[in-house]
Design a protein around this motif. Structure first.
Motif, PDB file in Angstrom:
ATOM      1  N   LEU A 108       0.829  -1.486   0.046  1.00  0.00           N
ATOM      2  CA  LEU A 108       0.153  -0.188   0.137  1.00  0.00           C
ATOM      3  C   LEU A 108       0.963   1.275  -0.071  1.00  0.00           C
ATOM      4  CD1 LEU A 108      -2.817   0.213   0.217  1.00  0.00           C
ATOM      5  CD2 LEU A 108      -2.587  -2.449   0.749  1.00  0.00           C
ATOM      6  N   LEU A 152       2.109   1.811  -3.007  1.00  0.00           N
ATOM      7  CA  LEU A 152       0.818   2.319  -3.953  1.00  0.00           C
ATOM      8  C   LEU A 152       0.294   3.775  -3.945  1.00  0.00           C
ATOM      9  CD1 LEU A 152      -1.041   0.870  -6.464  1.00  0.00           C
ATOM     10  CD2 LEU A 152      -2.262   0.803  -4.058  1.00  0.00           C
ATOM     11  N   PHE A 153       0.601   4.463  -2.277  1.00  0.00           N
ATOM     12  CA  PHE A 153       0.695   5.883  -2.065  1.00  0.00           C
ATOM     13  C   PHE A 153       1.318   6.847  -2.347  1.00  0.00           C
ATOM     14  CE2 PHE A 153      -2.759   3.768   1.166  1.00  0.00           C
ATOM     15  CZ  PHE A 153      -3.499   4.528   0.599  1.00  0.00           C
ATOM     16  N   ASN A 154       2.692   6.082  -2.918  1.00  0.00           N
ATOM     17  CA  ASN A 154       3.500   6.829  -2.854  1.00  0.00           C
ATOM     18  C   ASN A 154       3.572   6.930  -4.953  1.00  0.00           C
ATOM     19  OD1 ASN A 154       6.213   8.514  -2.249  1.00  0.00           O
ATOM     20  ND2 ASN A 154       7.019   6.903  -3.214  1.00  0.00           N
ATOM     21  N   THR A 155       2.822   6.588  -5.605  1.00  0.00           N
ATOM     22  CA  THR A 155       2.351   7.441  -6.667  1.00  0.00           C
ATOM     23  C   THR A 155       2.018   8.239  -7.023  1.00  0.00           C
ATOM     24  OG1 THR A 155       0.162   6.144  -7.416  1.00  0.00           O
ATOM     25  CG2 THR A 155       2.510   5.012  -7.604  1.00  0.00           C
ATOM     26  N   GLY A 156       1.983   9.239  -5.971  1.00  0.00           N
ATOM     27  CA  GLY A 156       1.574  10.363  -5.872  1.00  0.00           C
ATOM     28  C   GLY A 156      -0.182  10.639  -6.025  1.00  0.00           C
ATOM     29  N   ARG A 157      -0.522  10.397  -6.295  1.00  0.00           N
ATOM     30  CA  ARG A 157      -1.460  10.399  -7.858  1.00  0.00           C
ATOM     31  C   ARG A 157      -2.436  11.414  -5.643  1.00  0.00           C
ATOM     32  NH1 ARG A 157      -1.465   5.737  -9.377  1.00  0.00           N
ATOM     33  NH2 ARG A 157      -1.904   5.529 -11.800  1.00  0.00           N
ATOM     34  N   LYS A 158      -3.733  11.781  -6.598  1.00  0.00           N
ATOM     35  CA  LYS A 158      -4.166  12.735  -5.219  1.00  0.00           C
ATOM     36  C   LYS A 158      -4.810  12.410  -4.323  1.00  0.00           C
ATOM     37  CE  LYS A 158      -5.794  17.148  -8.357  1.00  0.00           C
ATOM     38  NZ  LYS A 158      -6.107  17.067  -9.273  1.00  0.00           N
ATOM     39  N   GLY A 159      -5.476  12.774  -3.619  1.00  0.00           N
ATOM     40  CA  GLY A 159      -6.178  12.192  -2.169  1.00  0.00           C
ATOM     41  C   GLY A 159      -5.458  11.202  -1.001  1.00  0.00           C
ATOM     42  N   THR A 160      -3.255  10.721  -1.757  1.00  0.00           N
ATOM     43  CA  THR A 160      -3.136  10.016  -0.817  1.00  0.00           C
ATOM     44  C   THR A 160      -3.543  10.252   1.025  1.00  0.00           C
ATOM     45  OG1 THR A 160      -1.208  10.484  -2.735  1.00  0.00           O
ATOM     46  CG2 THR A 160      -0.670   8.981  -0.747  1.00  0.00           C
ATOM     47  N   PHE A 194      -6.597   8.621   1.924  1.00  0.00           N
ATOM     48  CA  PHE A 194      -6.246   7.686   1.795  1.00  0.00           C
ATOM     49  C   PHE A 194      -5.482   7.165   2.951  1.00  0.00           C
ATOM     50  CE2 PHE A 194      -8.180   8.104  -2.465  1.00  0.00           C
ATOM     51  CZ  PHE A 194      -9.179   7.825  -2.556  1.00  0.00           C
ATOM     52  N   THR A 215      -4.751   8.601   6.278  1.00  0.00           N
ATOM     53  CA  THR A 215      -5.217   8.286   7.510  1.00  0.00           C
ATOM     54  C   THR A 215      -6.414   7.871   7.693  1.00  0.00           C
ATOM     55  OG1 THR A 215      -5.505  11.023   6.884  1.00  0.00           O
ATOM     56  CG2 THR A 215      -6.898  10.224   8.179  1.00  0.00           C
ATOM     57  N   ILE A 216      -7.592   7.124   6.242  1.00  0.00           N
ATOM     58  CA  ILE A 216      -8.074   6.062   6.610  1.00  0.00           C
ATOM     59  C   ILE A 216      -7.964   4.577   6.924  1.00  0.00           C
ATOM     60  CG2 ILE A 216     -10.347   5.014   5.076  1.00  0.00           C
ATOM     61  CD1 ILE A 216     -10.734   7.460   5.991  1.00  0.00           C
ATOM     62  N   TYR A 217      -6.474   4.527   5.958  1.00  0.00           N
ATOM     63  CA  TYR A 217      -5.626   3.181   6.194  1.00  0.00           C
ATOM     64  C   TYR A 217      -4.930   3.046   7.561  1.00  0.00           C
ATOM     65  CZ  TYR A 217      -7.139   1.773   1.703  1.00  0.00           C
ATOM     66  OH  TYR A 217      -7.302   1.399   0.384  1.00  0.00           O
ATOM     67  N   TYR A 218      -4.701   4.510   8.219  1.00  0.00           N
ATOM     68  CA  TYR A 218      -3.976   4.875   9.087  1.00  0.00           C
ATOM     69  C   TYR A 218      -5.112   3.710  11.424  1.00  0.00           C
ATOM     70  CZ  TYR A 218      -1.396   5.778  13.342  1.00  0.00           C
ATOM     71  OH  TYR A 218      -0.473   6.115  14.288  1.00  0.00           O
TER      72      TYR A 218
END
Lengths: 320, 281
Positions: A114, A117-125, A128, A130-133
């Motif tokens: 994850l 995946l989150f390091n691909t620099g898309r918006k809203g990271t 998300f 935060t939610i996953y945390y």
């Protein structure tokens, strides 16, 4: 006149370096005392609540002690009993090891996947992550234990969902084959905090490396295997150590969700130790168990450290 | 990393991240949703998140607790313990960290080694002798065993975190203050403490959350129901009404996490930074 003055001064003043030395010693002593005064809360806590108890625990591990009468020295009896003649010790060690060695790698795998995946620099990271945390923050609470008991209960939500998919449900918590996996899922669910550590690690990797790789025509998988993963190994190492040690000490959730059962299938070491100490009041026996746990954790940590020179990559050899 | 075939991979990414994110927070949403469901729905309509019939009475019923002790008592106890632990941790950990970061005293290296060793020490080693100690001084069944350790440095991890932070503060500031006539303690109060605020926020949040959540220490030390914290109260509730009173139980479970949700909502930046830089929990 000037010369005499000079002589007088030389005669009166002691050799200056000795004076300085003495003053510095005095200053160092004063600073030492100030230092001790400043750290005194911790110093007191360390001796009374940590070092004293460690020594006491070591002593107690060679005694029979039930808190009511005074401890009686029995030599190595506790250790011999635990290691050779306690089937529940063996059960608890196996349950704990299976739990740690299944849940830790899976948790880190989710965390790493994850994070990448989150390091691909898309918006809203930020949103998300935060939610996953969130599960990491509250995962150890009694409230979540209550929830887990219902979710995986006979008539719980998981079976309800499986039912609607046409799969027959199970009594997840009541079945010795699946009870452990209920706790493993609970721990994996809390992959958010290692994920954030991975994410911080990924952001440290210099972009030039990726640019160089793409100039050289490296594909995505190759880039990941040859750059991302090696550069991330120190963080993987750190997470591995922390999560492994944490896994050995899991208590609350096992105590509340499965109570060690059914048939001792989730009798984790910390749980068994608690039972010995605070339900049977066998303080000496439980102390010996605590020392065995310490040795076990130390061995596993040392093994991870020893192997780390083979797989952990440090950019500068002198560093860290 | 810029992606070339944008939209399609973006769509897959967002579907996955949202879908999986939903799975991640499903148990929490389920807890809150089910805390408003009547008993029959919790099992009859187990997986749904939205109650068919909104039953706020679960909260009132749960708040009453059982056996004459309501959740007002549990919450009050948790608040007392948590507040004092946070105060103790902030006071003692910050000054101790200052001592380690800035003052040269004899055996500092050894003592620092001891501090670091205790960060990794399994609680089980000290648990039993500590219990015996508190038992002998008559502190079992009081809040002291939960609170006093916080005033004696608290979690060594917090001290370590603060030491790291203080090391990042330029020493010239201390030196200037000393030239101006500040004592070592004055430097701490006037220079270090104000600059330590962001790190202290992290410490406060984690100390609060860990103490609020703590189960083992209250379980061992608090016998009287009137002293029980929220975590033990929930356990009592769960055991007493095993499988019969899920609505109120889930209502109180949701409520027990309320302070953490509030902290998280307001300070999530500090939390995330705290973990990223130090690797807590």
């Amino acid at each position: 006149m000037a010369k005499a003055d000079n002589e007088v001064r030389i005669n009166q003043a002691p050799p200056p370096d000795r004076e300085i030395l003495r003053m510095e010693k005095k200053k160092a002593l004063k600073e030492s005392l100030t230092g001790y005064a400043i750290i005194s809360p911790w110093l007191l806590g360390f001796f009374v609540l940590v070092l004293g108890p460690i020594l006491a625990s070591f002593y107690l591990s060679f005694t029979d002690y039930d808190l009511l009468s005074s401890p009686t020295w029995i030599g190595f009896d506790n250790y011999v009993q635990i290691l050779t003649n306690d089937p529940r010790f063996k059960t608890s060690i196996i349950a704990t090891l299976v739990f740690v060695f299944v849940s830790t790698p899976l948790k880190l795998l989710f965390a790493l996947a994850l994070a990448v995946l989150f390091n691909t620099g898309r918006k809203g990271t930020g949103f998300f992550t935060t939610i996953y945390y969130i599960p990491s923050i509250i995962g150890g609470s009694v409230a979540i234990a209550v929830v887990w008991r219902q979710l995986f209960g006979r008539n719980g939500a998981v079976n309800d969902i499986l039912d609607s998919l046409g799969i027959a449900g199970l009594n997840w918590i009541g079945n010795p084959d699946t009870a452990l996996s209920v706790l493993i899922i609970l721990v994996i669910w809390q992959f958010g905090s290692p994920m954030i550590i991975f994410l911080a690690g990924l952001r440290q990797i210099p972009t030039e490396l990726y640019e160089a790789a793409s100039v050289d025509g490296a594909g995505r998988i190759q880039t990941f295997l040859k750059i991302t993963l090696p550069m991330l190994t120190p963080v993987i190492f750190f997470n591995l150590i922390m999560q492994t040690i944490g896994g050995f000490m899991l208590f609350t959730q096992a105590y509340l969700i499965t109570q060690g059962g059914p048939m001792d299938s989730t009798l984790f070491y910390a749980l068994y130790l608690y039972e010995m100490a605070f339900e049977y009041l066998r303080m000496g026996y439980a102390s010996a168990m605590a020392w065995i746990l310490l040795v076990l954790i130390a061995i596993i940590t040392i093994i991870i450290f020893k192997t780390s020179s083979r797989w952990v990559f440090y950019e500068s050899e002198g560093g860290r | 990393m810029k992606k070339k075939n944008g939209t399609l991979s973006d769509i897959i990414y967002y579907i996955f991240v949202i879908g999986f994110g939903f799975v991640m927070i499903y148990p929490i949403l389920w807890m809150i949703g089910s805390s408003l469901k009547p008993e029959t729905e919790i099992f009859g309509n187990a997986a749904s998140l939205i109650p068919g019939e909104w039953l706020w009475g679960n909260y009132a019923q749960g708040w009453e607790g059982f056996g004459g002790i309501g959740f007002d008592v549990y919450f009050r106890n948790s608040m007392i313990v948590t507040t004092l632990v946070v105060i103790g941790t902030v006071c003692s950990a910050s000054i101790v960290a200052y001592g380690f970061a800035r003052i040269n005293f004899k055996f500092k290296a050894i003592l620092f080694g001891c501090l670091m060793a205790t960060v990794m020490l399994p609680v089980q080693i000290t648990l039993i002798p500590q219990y015996i100690l508190f038992h002998n001084v008559g502190w079992v069944n009081t809040f002291y065993p939960l609170i006093v350790p916080a005033f004696l440095g608290g979690q060594p991890f917090f001290i370590f975190l603060l030491i790291q932070f203080i090391r990042g503060i330029p020493r010239e500031l201390d030196e200037a203050a000393i030239i101006d006539g500040c004592s070592k303690f004055g430097v701490f109060l006037r220079i270090i403490l104000p600059l330590l605020k962001p790190a202290l926020v992290t410490v406060i949040i984690f100390a609060f959350m860990w103490t609020w959540d703590d189960f083992l220490a209250p379980l061992i030390y608090l016998n009287s129901a009137s002293l029980h914290t929220v975590t033990i109260g929930l356990r009592n509730f769960m055991d007493a009404d095993a499988g019969t009173n899920w609505g109120p139980l889930l209502a109180m479970s949701s409520l027990s996490l309320f302070p953490q949700f509030v902290l998280f909502a307001f300070f999530q930046k500090y939390l995330v930074q705290g973990i990223a830089t130090t690797g807590i929990k």
